[in-house]
Design a protein around this motif. Structure first.
Motif, short mmCIF file in Angstrom:
data_model
loop_
_atom_site.label_atom_id
_atom_site.label_comp_id
_atom_site.label_asym_id
_atom_site.label_seq_id
_atom_site.Cartn_x
_atom_site.Cartn_y
_atom_site.Cartn_z
N ARG A 40 0.96 -1.16 -0.19
CA ARG A 40 0.17 0.14 0.02
C ARG A 40 0.87 1.43 -0.04
O ARG A 40 1.62 1.39 0.90
N PRO A 98 -7.99 3.10 -5.89
CA PRO A 98 -6.46 3.52 -6.13
C PRO A 98 -6.32 4.38 -7.25
O PRO A 98 -7.14 4.67 -8.00
N VAL A 126 -2.02 -1.13 -3.99
CA VAL A 126 -3.26 -0.27 -3.94
C VAL A 126 -2.35 1.08 -3.59
O VAL A 126 -1.28 1.05 -2.82
#
Length: 354
Positions: free
Chosen positions: A170, A199, A216
């Motif tokens: 992430r 995203p 993401v």
């Protein structure tokens, strides 16, 4: 796939002589197995005047621009169609969405072509980062060198995945507002602008290169022009030591481990060092990852790096030329050749952990 070994060098045409195009042209000129067939554009400003001063073969994007370029004294050889007849591979470095109009011309000419990351994956049908999928590009008619940010994501997460450490990632991206050369034309001032959806496009784009990535991204545009900065939180497959993580990053020649404790704690200082080291235009071709900011908490990994969006895709583009031309079957060999020509990696005296 039959690998072709030409008696002559790969003839490369560059369309669009701007921020990326001029760097690609310079990099092509450094390769012992390539020859710059020419550069094509529609402009008549200082950029093409510099190209003329450097003695580059200049071609006009169309008949109208041929007349306007010659009217200001530019030594134009002919139009793009003529250039395509003289080349084996064309690298389109035009502004975002302009390539869409050029692709039919490339297909009609029967020439292999490379697009840049501002274009859609579907336009080429293949997206490229040398360390991840060089072999898949061998002999393709077209590929797309993904954007600067996406390139950095695939390089760093790919290194962790090859080491068996990556589970999911992430990331938050601080995106510079514009290129330095366009800083006077307007842009962000005294504000930050988050991208409107999660995203942001870079995570899904990375999956066009490596579909196995669980990634993401979120992004924020910031009022500066030097480089992008990424902050990542990675869930690893297991708890790992700092040495294991750094060893994984070191498997990529195109990740430079830097130390803020050496005075390199800000992007402007890193760029200054690139200039002092003699890198053309102070370019940082590598992901500049701060080694002393890498942090581990159990199976979680945190790291931060910078991305020079004018430079990071240049080595990828050179490798993509070899892959499409099918002159070098081994990605590692191509990467090593490109790296040598561009002075990658940084000298050992300024690399941490070398």
């Amino acid at each position: 796939m039959r690998i072709r070994t030409p008696e002559t060098r790969i003839r490369v045409a560059v369309v669009g002589y701007g921020v990326i195009g001029k760097r690609v042209a310079d990099a092509v000129a450094l390769q012992t197995d390539m020859q710059l067939a020419g550069v094509a554009d529609v402009a008549t400003d200082w950029r093409l005047q510099v190209a003329a001063a450097l003695g580059l073969p200049i071609f006009a994007g169309d008949a109208a621009s041929l007349a306007s370029m010659r009217s200001v004294g530019l030594p134009v050889v002919d139009t793009l169609e003529n250039l395509l007849q003289q080349a084996d591979v064309v690298v389109d470095c035009t502004p975002k969405k302009v390539a869409a109009g050029n692709v039919p011309r490339y297909r009609s000419a029967g020439i292999r072509f490379i697009l840049q990351g501002g274009e859609k994956h579907e336009m080429a049908g293949h997206s490229f980062v040398a360390e991840s999928n060089y072999a898949q590009a061998l002999g393709h008619v077209a590929t797309r060198v993904v954007s600067c940010n996406t390139t950095s994501i695939v390089r760093t997460l790919g290194a962790l995945r090859r080491a068996g450490l990556l589970l999911q990632a992430r990331g938050t991206l601080m995106r510079r507002a514009t290129d330095p050369v366009d800083g006077h034309r307007g842009g962000l001032m005294n504000t930050l602008v988050p991208e409107e959806k999660v995203p942001s496009h870079q995570g899904p784009d990375a999956k066009t290169v490596d579909p196995a990535l669980d990634v993401v991204t979120m992004a924020v545009a910031v009022p500066q022009t030097l480089a992008h900065v990424h902050c990542w939180n990675v869930r690893m497959t297991r708890a790992a030591s700092l040495d294991e993580v750094l060893a994984a990053f070191r498997t990529s020649s195109r990740i430079a481990l830097l130390r803020s404790s050496d005075g390199l704690g800000a992007i402007n200082v890193v760029k200054e060092m690139m200039g002092d080291l003699g890198r053309p235009r102070a370019d940082l071709y590598e992901v500049g990852l701060w080694e002393d900011l890498v942090t581990l908490q159990g199976d979680e990994l945190f790291f931060t790096y910078m991305v020079d969006n004018q430079a990071i895709v240049i080595p990828e583009t050179i490798d993509a030329v070899r892959a499409l031309a099918c002159t070098q079957p081994d990605g590692a060999t191509s990467i090593a050749a490109t790296d040598r020509s561009l002075g990658i990696p940084l000298p050992a005296s300024v690399r941490s952990g070398s």
